[in-house]
Design a protein around this motif. Sequence first.
Motif, mmCIF file in Angstrom:
data_model
loop_
_atom_site.group_PDB
_atom_site.id
_atom_site.type_symbol
_atom_site.label_atom_id
_atom_site.label_comp_id
_atom_site.label_asym_id
_atom_site.label_seq_id
_atom_site.Cartn_x
_atom_site.Cartn_y
_atom_site.Cartn_z
ATOM 1 N N HIS A 95 -25.531 -12.571 -4.660
ATOM 2 C CA HIS A 95 -25.231 -11.232 -4.170
ATOM 3 C C HIS A 95 -23.727 -11.005 -4.322
ATOM 4 C CE1 HIS A 95 -29.098 -11.691 -2.187
ATOM 5 N NE2 HIS A 95 -29.063 -10.410 -1.873
ATOM 6 N N TYR A 96 -23.312 -9.767 -4.184
ATOM 7 C CA TYR A 96 -21.879 -9.510 -4.143
ATOM 8 C C TYR A 96 -21.587 -8.542 -3.019
ATOM 9 C CZ TYR A 96 -22.779 -5.159 -6.748
ATOM 10 O OH TYR A 96 -23.228 -3.938 -7.158
ATOM 11 N N GLY A 97 -20.370 -8.593 -2.547
ATOM 12 C CA GLY A 97 -19.959 -7.744 -1.439
ATOM 13 C C GLY A 97 -19.106 -6.601 -1.928
ATOM 14 N N GLY A 98 -19.264 -5.465 -1.311
ATOM 15 C CA GLY A 98 -18.443 -4.310 -1.629
ATOM 16 C C GLY A 98 -17.875 -3.726 -0.356
ATOM 17 N N SER A 99 -16.714 -3.097 -0.481
ATOM 18 C CA SER A 99 -16.117 -2.461 0.688
ATOM 19 C C SER A 99 -15.265 -1.285 0.251
ATOM 20 C CB SER A 99 -15.249 -3.448 1.470
ATOM 21 O OG SER A 99 -14.096 -3.771 0.722
ATOM 22 N N TRP A 100 -15.031 -0.410 1.190
ATOM 23 C CA TRP A 100 -14.047 0.654 1.018
ATOM 24 C C TRP A 100 -13.409 0.923 2.363
ATOM 25 C CZ3 TRP A 100 -14.960 5.014 3.886
ATOM 26 C CH2 TRP A 100 -16.277 5.345 4.201
ATOM 27 N N ILE A 101 -12.173 1.381 2.290
ATOM 28 C CA ILE A 101 -11.418 1.701 3.497
ATOM 29 C C ILE A 101 -10.566 2.926 3.201
ATOM 30 C CG2 ILE A 101 -9.631 0.006 2.909
ATOM 31 C CD1 ILE A 101 -9.270 -0.416 5.982
ATOM 32 N N THR A 102 -10.612 3.915 4.096
ATOM 33 C CA THR A 102 -9.834 5.138 3.894
ATOM 34 C C THR A 102 -8.689 5.210 4.890
ATOM 35 O OG1 THR A 102 -11.242 6.465 5.361
ATOM 36 C CG2 THR A 102 -11.797 6.459 3.015
ATOM 37 N N ARG A 103 -7.564 5.723 4.385
ATOM 38 C CA ARG A 103 -6.396 5.940 5.241
ATOM 39 C C ARG A 103 -5.774 7.289 4.900
ATOM 40 N NH1 ARG A 103 -3.166 0.261 5.053
ATOM 41 N NH2 ARG A 103 -4.256 -0.124 3.124
ATOM 42 N N ASP A 104 -5.110 7.861 5.883
ATOM 43 C CA ASP A 104 -4.454 9.148 5.668
ATOM 44 C C ASP A 104 -3.011 8.933 5.206
ATOM 45 O OD1 ASP A 104 -2.920 8.524 7.950
ATOM 46 O OD2 ASP A 104 -4.010 9.907 9.240
ATOM 47 N N TYR A 105 -2.267 10.021 5.099
ATOM 48 C CA TYR A 105 -0.899 9.967 4.590
ATOM 49 C C TYR A 105 0.051 9.176 5.496
ATOM 50 C CZ TYR A 105 0.495 13.563 7.931
ATOM 51 O OH TYR A 105 0.761 14.262 9.081
ATOM 52 N N GLN A 106 -0.333 8.963 6.743
ATOM 53 C CA GLN A 106 0.486 8.178 7.664
ATOM 54 C C GLN A 106 0.041 6.722 7.734
ATOM 55 O OE1 GLN A 106 0.073 10.613 11.209
ATOM 56 N NE2 GLN A 106 2.127 11.459 10.853
ATOM 57 N N GLY A 107 -0.951 6.372 6.958
ATOM 58 C CA GLY A 107 -1.441 4.998 6.937
ATOM 59 C C GLY A 107 -2.486 4.686 7.984
ATOM 60 N N ARG A 108 -2.910 5.676 8.741
ATOM 61 C CA ARG A 108 -3.935 5.461 9.762
ATOM 62 C C ARG A 108 -5.302 5.319 9.103
ATOM 63 N NH1 ARG A 108 -1.472 10.166 13.165
ATOM 64 N NH2 ARG A 108 -2.549 11.264 11.508
ATOM 65 N N VAL A 109 -6.047 4.306 9.526
ATOM 66 C CA VAL A 109 -7.381 4.083 8.974
ATOM 67 C C VAL A 109 -8.341 5.091 9.580
ATOM 68 C CG1 VAL A 109 -9.284 2.454 8.761
ATOM 69 C CG2 VAL A 109 -6.932 1.633 8.605
ATOM 70 N N ASN A 110 -9.054 5.789 8.698
ATOM 71 C CA ASN A 110 -10.082 6.739 9.152
ATOM 72 C C ASN A 110 -11.433 6.044 9.283
ATOM 73 O OD1 ASN A 110 -8.152 8.770 9.010
ATOM 74 N ND2 ASN A 110 -8.729 9.357 6.942
ATOM 75 N N HIS A 111 -11.880 5.416 8.202
ATOM 76 C CA HIS A 111 -13.179 4.737 8.154
ATOM 77 C C HIS A 111 -13.045 3.485 7.305
ATOM 78 C CE1 HIS A 111 -14.285 9.033 8.670
ATOM 79 N NE2 HIS A 111 -15.230 8.540 9.449
ATOM 80 N N HIS A 112 -13.985 2.582 7.498
ATOM 81 C CA HIS A 112 -14.146 1.471 6.579
ATOM 82 C C HIS A 112 -15.620 1.095 6.557
ATOM 83 C CE1 HIS A 112 -14.030 -1.040 10.218
ATOM 84 N NE2 HIS A 112 -14.543 -2.016 9.481
ATOM 85 N N ALA A 113 -16.039 0.483 5.445
ATOM 86 C CA ALA A 113 -17.452 0.145 5.292
ATOM 87 C C ALA A 113 -17.592 -1.133 4.473
ATOM 88 C CB ALA A 113 -18.193 1.287 4.609
ATOM 89 N N ARG A 114 -18.718 -1.798 4.711
ATOM 90 C CA ARG A 114 -19.036 -3.020 3.977
ATOM 91 C C ARG A 114 -20.504 -2.943 3.587
ATOM 92 N NH1 ARG A 114 -18.736 -7.494 7.797
ATOM 93 N NH2 ARG A 114 -20.864 -6.928 8.289
ATOM 94 N N GLU A 115 -20.826 -3.526 2.434
ATOM 95 C CA GLU A 115 -22.204 -3.519 1.942
ATOM 96 C C GLU A 115 -22.445 -4.785 1.133
ATOM 97 O OE1 GLU A 115 -25.610 -2.711 1.883
ATOM 98 O OE2 GLU A 115 -24.954 -0.620 1.858
ATOM 99 N N TRP B 27 0.833 -1.188 0.000
ATOM 100 C CA TRP B 27 0.000 0.000 0.000
ATOM 101 C C TRP B 27 0.872 1.245 0.000
ATOM 102 C CZ3 TRP B 27 -0.839 4.098 3.346
ATOM 103 C CH2 TRP B 27 -1.998 4.830 3.124
ATOM 104 N N SER B 28 0.512 2.242 -0.790
ATOM 105 C CA SER B 28 1.261 3.502 -0.817
ATOM 106 C C SER B 28 0.367 4.631 -0.319
ATOM 107 C CB SER B 28 1.766 3.803 -2.230
ATOM 108 O OG SER B 28 0.687 3.939 -3.117
ATOM 109 N N PRO B 29 0.922 5.548 0.465
ATOM 110 C CA PRO B 29 0.110 6.601 1.077
ATOM 111 C C PRO B 29 -0.227 7.716 0.090
ATOM 112 C CG PRO B 29 2.398 6.901 1.665
ATOM 113 C CD PRO B 29 2.318 5.610 0.894
#
Length: 190
Positions: free
Chosen positions: A52-72, A30-32
């Motif tokens: 059905h299918y699964g979807g997800s997203w995950i956000t991280r900042d420039y330091q690699g810290r996870v801000n949010h993640h979601a699944r649907e 992973w690159s920031p």
Amino acid sequence: MEEAKLWKGLNRARNSPLNCPSALVLARSWSPPLQSQVKCNIHANWRNNKLHYGGSWITRDYQGRVNHHAREAFTSSPDRLTVEPRVLLWALQSLRDLHVQEVVIGSDLSELVEAIKRPADWPKYRWLLQQVVKLIGAFPMVGFEIESATSNFLAREIARSVLRNGLFQSYLALGGPSQLHDRIRQESTF
């Protein structure tokens, strides 16, 4: 007014929100993003047109810290290239609602980035791509990166949990998923 907005969106100069380099190298890790940006990795876990299918997203900042993640969990869809723009739309809508300003979208489906760059070459997906481009216009900056399966591991695992574990309840959470916490920490030491 609507025609003027459409014309402006179609005739943007080089400062277009579609920041897609023509040649991208797949990184193994992973690159920031830049300090002012958030990186959002997305994935759609599609098996066939009956499930059905699964979807997800995950956000991280420039330091690699996870801000949010979601699944649907989403209803069935005819092919993978239909599901990835749907997951992208869902992620962009969520990021807009979270007031994210500058975002880099990371996907391991290079065809998605190509379709967004040249929607006329993908007429079957015209409506979905128009929705994506319209939503991109709501952000000051949206960029795209093509990820390797390895560098998109976290988003892939969250999306896979929908079908693999029967986790059909959607959610949005602060921070990273607990079962993947060690992998997040490991990836963030880039």
